[in-house]
Write a protein that holds these residues in place. Structure first.
Motif, short mmCIF file in Angstrom:
data_model
loop_
_atom_site.label_atom_id
_atom_site.label_comp_id
_atom_site.label_asym_id
_atom_site.label_seq_id
_atom_site.Cartn_x
_atom_site.Cartn_y
_atom_site.Cartn_z
N UNK A 1 -8.20 9.46 -3.00
CA UNK A 1 -7.24 9.00 -1.99
C UNK A 1 -7.71 7.70 -1.33
N UNK A 2 -9.01 7.59 -1.11
CA UNK A 2 -9.53 6.42 -0.41
C UNK A 2 -9.49 5.16 -1.27
N UNK A 3 -9.87 5.28 -2.55
CA UNK A 3 -10.03 4.10 -3.39
C UNK A 3 -8.87 3.87 -4.36
N UNK A 4 -8.02 4.88 -4.58
CA UNK A 4 -6.93 4.72 -5.54
C UNK A 4 -5.56 4.83 -4.85
N UNK A 5 -5.36 5.95 -4.15
CA UNK A 5 -4.03 6.23 -3.60
C UNK A 5 -3.70 5.32 -2.43
N UNK A 6 -4.58 5.24 -1.44
CA UNK A 6 -4.29 4.45 -0.24
C UNK A 6 -4.05 2.97 -0.56
N UNK A 7 -4.89 2.31 -1.41
CA UNK A 7 -4.58 0.92 -1.76
C UNK A 7 -3.23 0.76 -2.44
N UNK A 8 -2.81 1.77 -3.22
CA UNK A 8 -1.51 1.69 -3.90
C UNK A 8 -0.35 1.84 -2.93
N UNK A 9 -0.63 2.34 -1.73
CA UNK A 9 0.42 2.53 -0.72
C UNK A 9 0.65 1.30 0.14
N UNK A 10 -0.05 0.21 -0.14
CA UNK A 10 0.03 -0.98 0.70
C UNK A 10 1.46 -1.50 0.88
N UNK A 11 2.27 -1.67 -0.20
CA UNK A 11 3.65 -2.15 0.03
C UNK A 11 4.47 -1.22 0.92
N UNK A 12 4.33 0.09 0.72
CA UNK A 12 5.06 1.04 1.56
C UNK A 12 4.57 0.98 3.00
N UNK A 13 3.27 0.80 3.19
CA UNK A 13 2.71 0.69 4.53
C UNK A 13 3.25 -0.52 5.26
N UNK A 14 3.29 -1.66 4.59
CA UNK A 14 3.80 -2.88 5.21
C UNK A 14 5.28 -2.73 5.56
N UNK A 15 6.04 -2.13 4.65
CA UNK A 15 7.47 -1.93 4.91
C UNK A 15 7.68 -1.01 6.11
N UNK A 16 6.95 0.09 6.14
CA UNK A 16 7.07 1.03 7.26
C UNK A 16 6.65 0.36 8.57
N UNK A 17 5.60 -0.44 8.52
CA UNK A 17 5.12 -1.12 9.72
C UNK A 17 6.17 -2.07 10.27
N UNK A 18 6.80 -2.85 9.40
CA UNK A 18 7.82 -3.80 9.85
C UNK A 18 9.04 -3.08 10.40
N UNK A 19 9.50 -2.04 9.70
CA UNK A 19 10.69 -1.31 10.15
C UNK A 19 10.43 -0.63 11.49
N UNK A 20 9.27 0.01 11.64
CA UNK A 20 8.97 0.69 12.90
C UNK A 20 8.76 -0.28 14.04
#
Length: 295
Positions: A204-223
């Motif tokens: 989760x730390x080295x594979x999953x979380x880095x792959x979530x970067x686009x979703x994280x940025x989108x959620x951050x902007x929307x919120x």
């Protein structure tokens, strides 16, 4: 006729988009420009573009104690609202990604609050948090007379009531973004990490979380966008009170523009809110363009 037909075939998409483009240009960017101009005037109840005062309205704005309270409240509200929705949404997405039973029903339950307006959310949570109608009244009826839950009437705690209501409504949306990103990760990458000896936390730390970067940025902007324009939630839940305990820039802007006939001062606060939103969105767009070019 052939030439005319060819011209229409070539320009049909542009003609179809033209009305929407005109409406957006006038109704959005035109009024943004008009509001910006108003902020440099001395307009009161009606626009007065000839009464040019320069930066006076911005000086008045930042010297206004009520605006200072609104900015402080916004800093606390946005930090808690954005941070908690991101964390809770990610945890729920990870939970649902474990192929739990009744996943479809749980996903619908978590997403349901996002389908209703902030007005409905505010009214519903106002009933729940009201000492005379909500949770405190219910527990007193059941015999727990020592329980107190009067945050909505407490100047020190009322802002957290707004955070709770916003968290309840927006967490499901963030969860859906993260869940979609999780389901889009190539399972072969995770399998390769396991073969290399990586544990669940490391994956989760080295594979999953880095792959979530686009979703994280989108959620951050929307919120961030929702936290800045959270007028309807605050008005329905607390009406900015008690006192000015839940005053936010959006409620300040509406109050001074339409209730106190300070159109120029309200316009100045709206421009500050726009600049705050631009400070979030512009770096996001620049980052996305940079990644698109790198591809």
């Amino acid at each position: 006729m052939n030439a005319v037909s060819r011209w229409f075939d070539h320009h049909m998409s542009k003609l179809a988009l033209a009305p929407s483009l005109v409406l957006v240009t006038v109704g959005v960017y035109g009024f943004i420009a008009f509001t910006t101009v108003l902020s440099f005037t001395g307009s009161k109840m009606l626009p007065n573009l000839q009464n040019w005062v320069g930066l006076l309205q911005y000086q008045r704005l930042w010297a206004n104690p009520r605006w200072q309270v609104a900015v402080e409240n916004f800093a606390v509200f946005s930090a808690l609202y954005i941070g908690l929705t991101l964390v809770a949404g990610l945890l729920l997405a990870i939970l649902l990604d474990q192929k739990v039973r009744a996943e479809g029903a749980l996903r619908a339950i978590y997403l349901y609050p996002m389908s209703i307006s902030f007005i409905v959310t505010g009214v519903a949570w106002q009933w729940l948090m009201s000492p005379d109608l909500g949770l405190e009244k219910a527990f007193h009826t059941w015999g727990y007379t020592s329980l107190r839950f009067d945050w909505i009437k407490d100047e020190r705690m009322a802002l957290y009531c707004v955070v709770i209501a916003g968290l309840w409504q927006a967490t499901g949306f963030v969860m859906a973004l993260f869940l979609s990103a999780l389901r889009g990760i190539n399972p072969e990458i995770i399998s390769a990490a396991r073969i290399d000896g990586a544990g669940g936390v490391q994956i989760y730390r080295h594979v999953v979380v880095p792959a979530l970067r686009p979703a994280l940025l989108t959620a951050l902007v929307v919120q961030a966008h929702l936290s800045i324009k959270s007028y309807d939630l605050v008005i329905a839940l607390t009406r900015g009170g008690p006192g000015y305990a839940t005053e936010l820039p959006s409620t300040f802007m509406y109050g001074f523009t339409f209730s106190r006939n300070e159109m120029a001062l309200g316009s100045a606060s709206a421009v500050v809110m726009l600049c705050t939103l631009a400070a979030v969105i512009v770096p996001y767009l620049a980052t996305e363009l940079k990644h698109d070019r790198a591809r």
